[in-house]
Design a protein around this motif. Sequence first.
Motif, PDB file in Angstrom:
ATOM      1  N   THR A   1       0.838  -1.203   0.000  1.00 14.46           N
ATOM      2  CA  THR A   1       0.000   0.000   0.000  1.00 14.46           C
ATOM      3  C   THR A   1       0.869   1.248   0.000  1.00 14.46           C
ATOM      4  O   THR A   1       0.639   2.184  -0.776  1.00 14.46           O
ATOM      5  CB  THR A   1      -0.947   0.005   1.217  1.00 14.46           C
ATOM      6  OG1 THR A   1      -1.809  -1.137   1.137  1.00 14.46           O
ATOM      7  CG2 THR A   1      -1.786   1.272   1.280  1.00 14.46           C
ATOM      8  N   LEU A   2       1.878   1.270   0.861  1.00 10.79           N
ATOM      9  CA  LEU A   2       2.768   2.426   0.919  1.00 10.79           C
ATOM     10  C   LEU A   2       3.561   2.595  -0.374  1.00 10.79           C
ATOM     11  O   LEU A   2       3.755   3.721  -0.846  1.00 10.79           O
ATOM     12  CB  LEU A   2       3.700   2.316   2.122  1.00 10.79           C
ATOM     13  CG  LEU A   2       2.999   2.672   3.427  1.00 10.79           C
ATOM     14  CD1 LEU A   2       3.634   1.992   4.604  1.00 10.79           C
ATOM     15  CD2 LEU A   2       2.973   4.166   3.619  1.00 10.79           C
ATOM     16  N   THR A   3       3.977   1.493  -0.972  1.00  7.21           N
ATOM     17  CA  THR A   3       4.695   1.570  -2.246  1.00  7.21           C
ATOM     18  C   THR A   3       3.776   2.093  -3.344  1.00  7.21           C
ATOM     19  O   THR A   3       4.161   2.977  -4.119  1.00  7.21           O
ATOM     20  CB  THR A   3       5.262   0.192  -2.631  1.00  7.21           C
ATOM     21  OG1 THR A   3       6.123  -0.270  -1.576  1.00  7.21           O
ATOM     22  CG2 THR A   3       6.055   0.261  -3.920  1.00  7.21           C
ATOM     23  N   ASP A   4       2.555   1.555  -3.406  1.00  7.36           N
ATOM     24  CA  ASP A   4       1.600   1.999  -4.429  1.00  7.36           C
ATOM     25  C   ASP A   4       1.309   3.491  -4.309  1.00  7.36           C
ATOM     26  O   ASP A   4       1.357   4.233  -5.299  1.00  7.36           O
ATOM     27  CB  ASP A   4       0.269   1.242  -4.299  1.00  7.36           C
ATOM     28  CG  ASP A   4       0.358  -0.212  -4.688  1.00  7.36           C
ATOM     29  OD1 ASP A   4       1.383  -0.622  -5.284  1.00  7.36           O
ATOM     30  OD2 ASP A   4      -0.597  -0.957  -4.395  1.00  7.36           O
ATOM     31  N   ILE A   5       0.993   3.938  -3.106  1.00 11.54           N
ATOM     32  CA  ILE A   5       0.617   5.336  -2.922  1.00 11.54           C
ATOM     33  C   ILE A   5       1.831   6.238  -3.076  1.00 11.54           C
ATOM     34  O   ILE A   5       1.747   7.309  -3.699  1.00 11.54           O
ATOM     35  CB  ILE A   5      -0.113   5.539  -1.580  1.00 11.54           C
ATOM     36  CG1 ILE A   5      -1.441   4.768  -1.594  1.00 11.54           C
ATOM     37  CG2 ILE A   5      -0.359   7.032  -1.312  1.00 11.54           C
ATOM     38  CD1 ILE A   5      -2.191   4.751  -0.277  1.00 11.54           C
ATOM     39  N   GLY A   6       2.979   5.821  -2.564  1.00 12.49           N
ATOM     40  CA  GLY A   6       4.200   6.612  -2.739  1.00 12.49           C
ATOM     41  C   GLY A   6       4.552   6.795  -4.206  1.00 12.49           C
ATOM     42  O   GLY A   6       4.956   7.882  -4.637  1.00 12.49           O
ATOM     43  N   THR A   7       4.368   5.736  -4.978  1.00 16.77           N
ATOM     44  CA  THR A   7       4.628   5.807  -6.415  1.00 16.77           C
ATOM     45  C   THR A   7       3.623   6.735  -7.093  1.00 16.77           C
ATOM     46  O   THR A   7       3.987   7.553  -7.945  1.00 16.77           O
ATOM     47  CB  THR A   7       4.553   4.393  -7.028  1.00 16.77           C
ATOM     48  OG1 THR A   7       5.518   3.570  -6.381  1.00 16.77           O
ATOM     49  CG2 THR A   7       4.832   4.422  -8.514  1.00 16.77           C
TER      50      THR A   7
ATOM     51  N   GLN B   1      -8.447   6.944   2.700  1.00 15.62           N
ATOM     52  CA  GLN B   1      -9.244   5.735   2.926  1.00 15.62           C
ATOM     53  C   GLN B   1      -8.372   4.483   2.899  1.00 15.62           C
ATOM     54  O   GLN B   1      -8.540   3.593   3.741  1.00 15.62           O
ATOM     55  CB  GLN B   1     -10.356   5.646   1.889  1.00 15.62           C
ATOM     56  CG  GLN B   1     -11.400   6.734   2.046  1.00 15.62           C
ATOM     57  CD  GLN B   1     -12.334   6.858   0.857  1.00 15.62           C
ATOM     58  OE1 GLN B   1     -12.028   6.428  -0.255  1.00 15.62           O
ATOM     59  NE2 GLN B   1     -13.497   7.452   1.089  1.00 15.62           N
ATOM     60  N   ARG B   2      -7.470   4.396   1.952  1.00 16.20           N
ATOM     61  CA  ARG B   2      -6.593   3.216   1.862  1.00 16.20           C
ATOM     62  C   ARG B   2      -5.694   3.107   3.089  1.00 16.20           C
ATOM     63  O   ARG B   2      -5.484   2.009   3.613  1.00 16.20           O
ATOM     64  CB  ARG B   2      -5.751   3.249   0.590  1.00 16.20           C
ATOM     65  CG  ARG B   2      -6.601   2.950  -0.650  1.00 16.20           C
ATOM     66  CD  ARG B   2      -5.803   2.595  -1.860  1.00 16.20           C
ATOM     67  NE  ARG B   2      -5.002   1.400  -1.686  1.00 16.20           N
ATOM     68  CZ  ARG B   2      -3.912   1.143  -2.401  1.00 16.20           C
ATOM     69  NH1 ARG B   2      -3.485   1.996  -3.313  1.00 16.20           N
ATOM     70  NH2 ARG B   2      -3.232   0.031  -2.199  1.00 16.20           N
ATOM     71  N   PHE B   3      -5.166   4.235   3.560  1.00 12.29           N
ATOM     72  CA  PHE B   3      -4.345   4.192   4.766  1.00 12.29           C
ATOM     73  C   PHE B   3      -5.187   3.801   5.976  1.00 12.29           C
ATOM     74  O   PHE B   3      -4.720   3.072   6.853  1.00 12.29           O
ATOM     75  CB  PHE B   3      -3.658   5.534   5.016  1.00 12.29           C
ATOM     76  CG  PHE B   3      -2.483   5.787   4.112  1.00 12.29           C
ATOM     77  CD1 PHE B   3      -1.526   4.803   3.891  1.00 12.29           C
ATOM     78  CD2 PHE B   3      -2.320   7.005   3.496  1.00 12.29           C
ATOM     79  CE1 PHE B   3      -0.439   5.034   3.061  1.00 12.29           C
ATOM     80  CE2 PHE B   3      -1.239   7.249   2.667  1.00 12.29           C
ATOM     81  CZ  PHE B   3      -0.294   6.264   2.448  1.00 12.29           C
ATOM     82  N   GLY B   4      -6.438   4.256   6.042  1.00  6.57           N
ATOM     83  CA  GLY B   4      -7.329   3.866   7.130  1.00  6.57           C
ATOM     84  C   GLY B   4      -7.582   2.369   7.139  1.00  6.57           C
ATOM     85  O   GLY B   4      -7.550   1.722   8.187  1.00  6.57           O
ATOM     86  N   GLU B   5      -7.823   1.804   5.956  1.00  7.68           N
ATOM     87  CA  GLU B   5      -8.018   0.351   5.847  1.00  7.68           C
ATOM     88  C   GLU B   5      -6.758  -0.396   6.284  1.00  7.68           C
ATOM     89  O   GLU B   5      -6.838  -1.398   7.011  1.00  7.68           O
ATOM     90  CB  GLU B   5      -8.360  -0.024   4.400  1.00  7.68           C
ATOM     91  CG  GLU B   5      -9.708   0.480   3.934  1.00  7.68           C
ATOM     92  CD  GLU B   5      -9.858   0.461   2.411  1.00  7.68           C
ATOM     93  OE1 GLU B   5      -8.941  -0.025   1.700  1.00  7.68           O
ATOM     94  OE2 GLU B   5     -10.906   0.948   1.925  1.00  7.68           O
ATOM     95  N   THR B   6      -5.623   0.070   5.865  1.00  9.39           N
ATOM     96  CA  THR B   6      -4.353  -0.576   6.218  1.00  9.39           C
ATOM     97  C   THR B   6      -4.109  -0.477   7.721  1.00  9.39           C
ATOM     98  O   THR B   6      -3.685  -1.450   8.353  1.00  9.39           O
ATOM     99  CB  THR B   6      -3.193   0.061   5.430  1.00  9.39           C
ATOM    100  OG1 THR B   6      -3.482  -0.050   4.033  1.00  9.39           O
ATOM    101  CG2 THR B   6      -1.875  -0.615   5.744  1.00  9.39           C
TER     102      THR B   6
END
Length: 193
Positions: free
Chosen positions: A57-63, A171-176
Amino acid sequence: MWNYEKRLQFPINIKKPDARAAQVIISQYGGPDGEMGASMRYLSQRFAMTNRIAMGTLTDIGTEELGHLEMVATIVHQLTRNLSMEEIEKSGFAPYYVDHTVGIWPQAAGGIPFNACEFQSKGDPITDLFEDMAAEQKARTTYDNILRLIDDPDVIAPIKFLRAREIVHFQRFGETKREMSSNIRNVNIQISA
């Protein structure tokens, strides 16, 4: 790790130069809540994650934030290209122009340069994910502020797109974070038993 597509995530075609707008939008390039800090934050924090899903998730969003950095730079470039000296002086863009001409340089709207203090990497997954959620909300607020200050539809459309992505990232960080918190509780329960 990455496949680079030579196109922006959202098309940008600004027809009218506007140094005044560029001066506020540059904050999302290198300001305290900008895309440069976000990309560095997430790509640094990924190493502290305890599972591959959170790391992904962090890689996807960071990219994706790197792509947003390119979009903001494109917006600023298109707003400042072909400016006359009269437009530069009249808009208050002269101090930036003196140091950078119309090159893209990471700074906040107030002129403060980017530095690594703009992002945090604590090494604790839950702490970092709370940081990330807060960062996405601060970036959304900055985009809201930008939208209040500009009126060009060619600029508004990509800014609204970027703002919407901040909400998705939140939202994605909240899910993670919920998944990571659940895993930590389960480990604590097993250890106690």
